[in-house]
Design a protein around this motif. Structure first.
Motif, PDB file in Angstrom:
ATOM      1  N   LEU A   1      53.581  42.122  53.902  1.00 45.31           N
ATOM      2  CA  LEU A   1      55.030  42.001  53.983  1.00 45.31           C
ATOM      3  C   LEU A   1      55.487  40.891  53.056  1.00 45.31           C
ATOM      4  CD1 LEU A   1      55.549  42.295  57.837  1.00 45.31           C
ATOM      5  CD2 LEU A   1      56.076  44.041  56.125  1.00 45.31           C
ATOM      6  N   CYS A   2      56.489  41.174  52.230  1.00 45.39           N
ATOM      7  CA  CYS A   2      56.956  40.205  51.238  1.00 45.39           C
ATOM      8  C   CYS A   2      58.482  40.209  51.184  1.00 45.39           C
ATOM      9  CB  CYS A   2      56.439  40.549  49.837  1.00 45.39           C
ATOM     10  SG  CYS A   2      54.660  40.612  49.676  1.00 45.39           S
ATOM     11  N   ALA A   3      59.020  39.058  50.850  1.00 50.13           N
ATOM     12  CA  ALA A   3      60.452  38.940  50.597  1.00 50.13           C
ATOM     13  C   ALA A   3      60.671  37.831  49.587  1.00 50.13           C
ATOM     14  CB  ALA A   3      61.213  38.667  51.882  1.00 50.13           C
ATOM     15  N   SER A   4      61.826  37.831  48.962  1.00 48.87           N
ATOM     16  CA  SER A   4      62.129  36.800  47.970  1.00 48.87           C
ATOM     17  C   SER A   4      62.615  35.523  48.654  1.00 48.87           C
ATOM     18  CB  SER A   4      63.211  37.302  47.012  1.00 48.87           C
ATOM     19  OG  SER A   4      64.462  37.376  47.683  1.00 48.87           O
ATOM     20  N   PRO A   5      62.483  34.385  47.993  1.00 50.04           N
ATOM     21  CA  PRO A   5      63.021  33.138  48.546  1.00 50.04           C
ATOM     22  C   PRO A   5      64.517  33.227  48.833  1.00 50.04           C
ATOM     23  CG  PRO A   5      61.538  32.683  46.727  1.00 50.04           C
ATOM     24  CD  PRO A   5      61.735  34.163  46.743  1.00 50.04           C
ATOM     25  N   ASP A   6      65.264  33.918  47.977  1.00 56.93           N
ATOM     26  CA  ASP A   6      66.706  34.043  48.191  1.00 56.93           C
ATOM     27  C   ASP A   6      67.010  34.838  49.454  1.00 56.93           C
ATOM     28  OD1 ASP A   6      67.206  32.605  45.916  1.00 56.93           O
ATOM     29  OD2 ASP A   6      67.623  34.354  44.645  1.00 56.93           O
ATOM     30  N   TYR A   7      66.273  35.933  49.665  1.00 60.27           N
ATOM     31  CA  TYR A   7      66.498  36.715  50.878  1.00 60.27           C
ATOM     32  C   TYR A   7      66.219  35.869  52.117  1.00 60.27           C
ATOM     33  CZ  TYR A   7      65.903  40.051  54.658  1.00 60.27           C
ATOM     34  OH  TYR A   7      66.011  40.689  55.875  1.00 60.27           O
TER      35      TYR A   7
ATOM     36  N   ARG B   1      59.053  46.791  44.811  1.00 60.62           N
ATOM     37  CA  ARG B   1      58.729  45.377  44.557  1.00 60.62           C
ATOM     38  C   ARG B   1      59.887  44.658  43.885  1.00 60.62           C
ATOM     39  NH1 ARG B   1      54.494  44.540  40.034  1.00 60.62           N
ATOM     40  NH2 ARG B   1      56.380  45.017  38.850  1.00 60.62           N
ATOM     41  N   GLU B   2      60.429  45.283  42.848  1.00 62.00           N
ATOM     42  CA  GLU B   2      61.507  44.632  42.108  1.00 62.00           C
ATOM     43  C   GLU B   2      62.767  44.495  42.959  1.00 62.00           C
ATOM     44  OE1 GLU B   2      61.045  43.145  39.022  1.00 62.00           O
ATOM     45  OE2 GLU B   2      59.040  43.603  39.804  1.00 62.00           O
ATOM     46  N   ALA B   3      63.020  45.456  43.852  1.00 61.73           N
ATOM     47  CA  ALA B   3      64.153  45.339  44.764  1.00 61.73           C
ATOM     48  C   ALA B   3      63.942  44.173  45.727  1.00 61.73           C
ATOM     49  CB  ALA B   3      64.349  46.642  45.537  1.00 61.73           C
ATOM     50  N   ALA B   4      62.691  43.995  46.172  1.00 63.65           N
ATOM     51  CA  ALA B   4      62.389  42.863  47.044  1.00 63.65           C
ATOM     52  C   ALA B   4      62.541  41.546  46.296  1.00 63.65           C
ATOM     53  CB  ALA B   4      60.975  43.007  47.604  1.00 63.65           C
ATOM     54  N   VAL B   5      62.083  41.499  45.057  1.00 63.88           N
ATOM     55  CA  VAL B   5      62.234  40.285  44.241  1.00 63.88           C
ATOM     56  C   VAL B   5      63.706  39.943  44.069  1.00 63.88           C
ATOM     57  CG1 VAL B   5      61.947  39.363  41.901  1.00 63.88           C
ATOM     58  CG2 VAL B   5      60.032  40.518  43.033  1.00 63.88           C
ATOM     59  N   ALA B   6      64.553  40.960  43.950  1.00 62.22           N
ATOM     60  CA  ALA B   6      65.988  40.751  43.753  1.00 62.22           C
ATOM     61  C   ALA B   6      66.713  40.377  45.039  1.00 62.22           C
ATOM     62  CB  ALA B   6      66.618  41.995  43.147  1.00 62.22           C
ATOM     63  N   GLY B   7      66.009  40.404  46.179  1.00 60.96           N
ATOM     64  CA  GLY B   7      66.610  39.952  47.423  1.00 60.96           C
ATOM     65  C   GLY B   7      67.171  41.031  48.308  1.00 60.96           C
ATOM     66  N   ALA B   8      66.796  42.317  48.071  1.00 62.78           N
ATOM     67  CA  ALA B   8      67.366  43.410  48.856  1.00 62.78           C
ATOM     68  C   ALA B   8      66.839  43.435  50.286  1.00 62.78           C
ATOM     69  CB  ALA B   8      67.093  44.743  48.183  1.00 62.78           C
ATOM     70  N   GLY B   9      65.632  42.958  50.515  1.00 65.58           N
ATOM     71  CA  GLY B   9      65.074  43.003  51.849  1.00 65.58           C
ATOM     72  C   GLY B   9      63.597  42.675  51.846  1.00 65.58           C
ATOM     73  N   ILE B  10      62.934  42.991  52.955  1.00 61.37           N
ATOM     74  CA  ILE B  10      61.498  42.770  53.120  1.00 61.37           C
ATOM     75  C   ILE B  10      60.778  44.082  52.841  1.00 61.37           C
ATOM     76  CG2 ILE B  10      59.662  42.140  54.743  1.00 61.37           C
ATOM     77  CD1 ILE B  10      61.749  40.491  56.278  1.00 61.37           C
ATOM     78  N   ALA B  11      59.681  44.025  52.083  1.00 65.66           N
ATOM     79  CA  ALA B  11      58.926  45.227  51.726  1.00 65.66           C
ATOM     80  C   ALA B  11      57.463  45.066  52.125  1.00 65.66           C
ATOM     81  CB  ALA B  11      59.031  45.496  50.227  1.00 65.66           C
ATOM     82  N   GLY B  12      56.865  46.166  52.567  1.00 62.63           N
ATOM     83  CA  GLY B  12      55.422  46.204  52.811  1.00 62.63           C
ATOM     84  C   GLY B  12      54.736  46.753  51.584  1.00 62.63           C
ATOM     85  N   LEU B  13      54.257  45.860  50.709  1.00 57.59           N
ATOM     86  CA  LEU B  13      53.771  46.255  49.379  1.00 57.59           C
ATOM     87  C   LEU B  13      52.246  46.200  49.296  1.00 57.59           C
ATOM     88  CD1 LEU B  13      56.319  44.217  47.243  1.00 57.59           C
ATOM     89  CD2 LEU B  13      56.355  46.686  47.670  1.00 57.59           C
ATOM     90  N   PRO B  14      51.645  47.105  48.515  1.00 60.79           N
ATOM     91  CA  PRO B  14      50.204  47.007  48.264  1.00 60.79           C
ATOM     92  C   PRO B  14      49.855  45.669  47.615  1.00 60.79           C
ATOM     93  CG  PRO B  14      51.038  49.132  47.548  1.00 60.79           C
ATOM     94  CD  PRO B  14      52.237  48.294  47.873  1.00 60.79           C
TER      95      PRO B  14
END
Length: 304
Positions: A164-170, A221-234
């Motif tokens: 699970l990952c999210a950006s610092p801004d999110y 991944r890029e949407a998560a980096v941009a702050g859209a939400g939390i993603a379960g990424l490989p």
């Protein structure tokens, strides 16, 4: 029947004897004699003049023999060509693969393979859809998960865990979940295999707020980096972003489903040398790290 008769006739002519021809063919002399007689009857001509001591071709028989001999030579050359294809990888290799796998790994591996085997050419389609290799004439379809068709062979390439990952801004805006329960209500970026209502967690049913679902891991991944939400990424897709600080890993003890990548192809029986050699080359070339787990099951027949 026609090719068999041509072979028998050619052997009789070249052996100058029904007896020797029968021995070389592993047949009874009476069978050879009967087959020649039936051939002449079917063609409506006499091919051989026979005496107790010798055989002599008629004029028509000579012409027929020359054509049959050429057919036998062509047939032998065809068999030799097939055998050579099985000895040295050559020909056109058709492959389909997921977009990210193709971009990260397949291009480099295929380039090295083609440099080592210059008689190989390739057609590659990068796609998010599952491909039926039989229906679409593909030699190898690389895909996530096993195929539903039990007649296909699936060779596991590797497993990749998810995080699970999210950006610092999110996280600054929505808060950082400190437990699995605190994920409830957080904005979720989901992949096709994920439930639209719950976080992709093994053994848990924690509701999520789906804001984005997509069939492309890089987009997620890029949407998560941009702050859209939390993603379960490989792991292999998110590692660089986590290391650089663009994404922050959340709840490292959370258990997410493992993604499995398979190479799918029609059959192991009489498998083309180009396919077998490339699969072995691909397996040997894949990186082995904590991000990619080596396959434990090897060759598997798929199950519906």
């Amino acid at each position: 029947m026609g090719l068999d008769d041509a072979l028998i006739f050619t052997r009789v002519v070249e052996c100058h004897s029904f007896t020797q021809a029968a021995q070389s063919l592993g047949m009874q002399k009476s069978t050879v004699s009967r087959r020649i007689a039936l051939l002449e009857e079917r063609l409506g001509v006499r091919l051989l003049n026979r005496t107790t001591r010798k055989l002599r071709l008629t004029e028509v028989g000579q012409a027929y023999y020359e054509r049959c001999r050429q057919i036998m030579l062509d047939f032998a050359e065809a068999e030799q060509a097939v055998m050579q294809l099985q000895q040295e990888p050559s020909g056109l290799l058709r492959i389909t693969a997921p977009i990210e796998f193709g971009q990260l790994f397949l291009g480099g591996v295929l380039g090295q393979f083609m440099r080592q085997y210059p008689q190989i050419s390739a057609e590659v389609e990068l796609t998010s859809r599952d491909v039926d290799p039989v229906e679409e004439g593909v030699d190898i379809a690389i895909q996530v998960g096993q195929p539903h068709d039990s007649t296909l062979i699936a060779r596991k390439l590797f497993e990749s865990g998810r995080r699970l990952c999210a950006s610092p801004d999110y996280l600054a805006q929505h808060g950082t979940p400190q437990s699995i329960d605190e994920l409830s209500g957080h904005r979720a970026i989901l992949l096709p295999q994920d439930s639209p209502r719950y976080w992709p967690l093994l053994g848990e049913h924690i509701a999520c707020q789906r804001v984005l679902s997509c069939n492309n891991i890089t987009l997620a991944r890029e949407a998560a980096v941009a702050g859209a939400g939390i993603a379960g990424l490989p792991l292999m897709i998110s590692e660089e972003a986590v290391q650089s600080g663009r994404l922050i890993e959340l709840l490292p003890d959370a258990r997410l489903p493992v993604g499995e990548l398979y190479a799918v192809y029609p059959s192991r029986r009489f498998q083309a040398m180009k396919v077998k050699t490339f699969l072995d080359f691909l397996m040997a070339s894949l990186p082995r790290s904590s991000l990619l787990e080596p396959p434990g099951a090897g060759l598997l027949t798929s199950h519906p």
